[in-house]
Design a protein around this motif. Structure first.
Motif, PDB file in Angstrom:
ATOM      1  N   GLY A 165      26.376 -38.307  -6.099  1.00  0.00           N
ATOM      2  CA  GLY A 165      25.318 -38.742  -7.006  1.00  0.00           C
ATOM      3  C   GLY A 165      25.046 -37.728  -8.102  1.00  0.00           C
ATOM      4  O   GLY A 165      24.747 -38.101  -9.246  1.00  0.00           O
ATOM      5  N   GLU A 166      25.173 -36.441  -7.769  1.00  0.00           N
ATOM      6  CA  GLU A 166      24.974 -35.399  -8.779  1.00  0.00           C
ATOM      7  C   GLU A 166      26.018 -35.476  -9.879  1.00  0.00           C
ATOM      8  O   GLU A 166      25.710 -35.269 -11.063  1.00  0.00           O
ATOM      9  N   LEU A 218      19.411 -37.542 -12.518  1.00  0.00           N
ATOM     10  CA  LEU A 218      18.592 -37.948 -11.389  1.00  0.00           C
ATOM     11  C   LEU A 218      18.699 -36.975 -10.223  1.00  0.00           C
ATOM     12  O   LEU A 218      17.693 -36.690  -9.551  1.00  0.00           O
ATOM     13  N   PHE A 219      19.898 -36.461  -9.948  1.00  0.00           N
ATOM     14  CA  PHE A 219      20.123 -35.565  -8.812  1.00  0.00           C
ATOM     15  C   PHE A 219      20.383 -34.158  -9.326  1.00  0.00           C
ATOM     16  O   PHE A 219      21.296 -33.951 -10.136  1.00  0.00           O
ATOM     17  N   ALA A 220      19.593 -33.201  -8.838  1.00  0.00           N
ATOM     18  CA  ALA A 220      19.809 -31.800  -9.174  1.00  0.00           C
ATOM     19  C   ALA A 220      20.768 -31.179  -8.172  1.00  0.00           C
ATOM     20  O   ALA A 220      20.826 -31.607  -7.007  1.00  0.00           O
ATOM     21  N   PRO A 221      21.539 -30.177  -8.554  1.00  0.00           N
ATOM     22  CA  PRO A 221      22.429 -29.507  -7.594  1.00  0.00           C
ATOM     23  C   PRO A 221      21.631 -28.886  -6.446  1.00  0.00           C
ATOM     24  O   PRO A 221      20.551 -28.322  -6.663  1.00  0.00           O
ATOM     25  N   LEU A 222      22.166 -29.004  -5.247  1.00  0.00           N
ATOM     26  CA  LEU A 222      21.475 -28.462  -4.074  1.00  0.00           C
ATOM     27  C   LEU A 222      21.301 -26.953  -4.177  1.00  0.00           C
ATOM     28  O   LEU A 222      20.300 -26.401  -3.707  1.00  0.00           O
ATOM     29  N   ALA A 240       6.389 -30.632 -13.309  1.00  0.00           N
ATOM     30  CA  ALA A 240       7.824 -30.379 -13.438  1.00  0.00           C
ATOM     31  C   ALA A 240       8.542 -31.572 -14.063  1.00  0.00           C
ATOM     32  O   ALA A 240       9.507 -31.394 -14.821  1.00  0.00           O
ATOM     33  N   SER A 241       8.103 -32.779 -13.773  1.00  0.00           N
ATOM     34  CA  SER A 241       8.719 -33.963 -14.389  1.00  0.00           C
ATOM     35  C   SER A 241       8.479 -33.986 -15.890  1.00  0.00           C
ATOM     36  O   SER A 241       9.379 -34.330 -16.663  1.00  0.00           O
ATOM     37  N   SER A 242       7.270 -33.630 -16.297  1.00  0.00           N
ATOM     38  CA  SER A 242       6.973 -33.626 -17.734  1.00  0.00           C
ATOM     39  C   SER A 242       7.774 -32.564 -18.474  1.00  0.00           C
ATOM     40  O   SER A 242       8.035 -32.700 -19.670  1.00  0.00           O
ATOM     41  N   GLN A 243       8.202 -31.501 -17.777  1.00  0.00           N
ATOM     42  CA  GLN A 243       8.991 -30.430 -18.389  1.00  0.00           C
ATOM     43  C   GLN A 243      10.478 -30.562 -18.094  1.00  0.00           C
ATOM     44  O   GLN A 243      11.241 -29.646 -18.426  1.00  0.00           O
ATOM     45  N   LEU A 301      14.172 -30.692 -13.070  1.00  0.00           N
ATOM     46  CA  LEU A 301      14.564 -31.589 -11.992  1.00  0.00           C
ATOM     47  C   LEU A 301      14.675 -30.866 -10.655  1.00  0.00           C
ATOM     48  O   LEU A 301      14.314 -31.423  -9.613  1.00  0.00           O
ATOM     49  N   ALA A 302      15.153 -29.643 -10.668  1.00  0.00           N
ATOM     50  CA  ALA A 302      15.294 -28.892  -9.416  1.00  0.00           C
ATOM     51  C   ALA A 302      13.932 -28.637  -8.774  1.00  0.00           C
ATOM     52  O   ALA A 302      13.784 -28.722  -7.545  1.00  0.00           O
TER      53      ALA A 302
END
Length: 287
Positions: free
Chosen positions: A63-64, A70-74, A247-250, A253-254
């Motif tokens: 997914g990353e 949508l998906f941040a690296p683990l 964090a979403s507004s900025q 994603l992580a």
């Protein structure tokens, strides 16, 4: 008609011997505890979970690569958590306090009302339809009204969390209080037990499995209610819900996923705590 051998011999039948209760020795108890502890080392116990984690990690990597928005690296998520653990710990404590306080208020109110509606049919017919309407009402819509009524701070979030937890507890506890076997209830009526005695010695113990079933639902649900309240009710910059919103507004994603993972771990911990308490309290129950 033939006689039994003991009758022909003029002797009485041998009395039935009750089996002796076998009490385990301290060595046997120690061996049982050792088996419980060493079961964690058996592959059949931990291997399915490990395989599931590996599959989820592979799916996350896929997914990353396909949806990086949508998906941040683990690794980035782990780095955010390791970079400032105190930041996440402080906000976790804020969300947890809101969730537990709202859950406590909702539990007490729902339990008292469940006792009343289980004992008084008129109250039950009046209250339950209103409770159903409350359960299907989108509580997020009333969050701004709670801010207007209660002001900024923790108050609106606690009330909204209590409302989220109220209905599942009410339904389960009311069902458990009335789930008493008829013959057992008849015995209490035969000895002229009062309503209070029936409630204390029969209905409340019989409702405990239902109480813990509702707690397994509302403990994680209280976290959801607290986070939704933090996202919907303005006035505070603390809590994991506020962390996700900022964090979403900025576009960090992580950080968003780090807060979500902390919430998932906290909900799992609360669920485990309720399960452990249920095993301790309901050791006598067949479940």
């Amino acid at each position: 008609m033939s006689l039994r051998p003991d009758a022909q011999a003029g002797t009485q039948p041998a009395p039935h011997k009750r089996p002796h209760l076998v009490v385990p020795t301290p060595e046997q108890l120690a061996a049982r505890r050792l088996r419980r502890r060493t079961r964690l080392l058996r592959p059949a116990y931990w291997l399915p979970f490990v395989l599931l984690v590996v599959v989820l990690a592979l799916a996350w990597g896929l997914g990353e690569s396909r949806m990086p928005y949508l998906f941040a690296p683990l690794g980035d998520i782990a780095g955010v958590l390791a970079e400032d653990p105190g930041y996440f710990l402080g906000n976790t404590l804020v969300t947890l306090s809101e969730a537990l306080l709202g859950l406590g208020i909702g539990f007490v109110a729902a339990f008292v009302l469940a006792v009343v509606v289980s004992e008084v049919a008129v109250v039950r017919r009046a209250v339950m339809p209103v409770a159903v309407v409350l359960s299907v009402t989108p509580l997020v819509a009333i969050a701004p009204l709670l801010v207007v009524a209660l002001g900024f701070g923790m108050g609106p979030k606690v009330v909204l969390t209590a409302l989220v937890c109220f209905f599942p507890i009410l339904i389960n506890v009311a069902t458990g209080l009335r789930a008493v076997p008829g013959p057992v209830l008849q015995v209490y009526r035969t000895v002229a037990a009062s309503r209070l005695e029936v409630l204390r010695h029969l209905r409340v113990p019989a409702s405990l499995p239902y109480v813990f079933a509702s707690l397994r639902i509302v403990f994680p649900l209280s976290l959801i209610g607290a986070v939704v309240a933090e996202l919907s009710a303005a006035g505070s910059a603390d809590g994991l819900g506020s962390v996700i919103q900022v964090a979403s507004s900025q576009n960090r994603l992580a950080t968003v996923w780090a807060a979500i993972f902390v919430l998932a771990a906290l909900g799992s911990l609360l669920f485990w705590f309720v399960t452990l308490a249920e095993r301790r309290v309901l050791h006598w129950h067949e479940s």
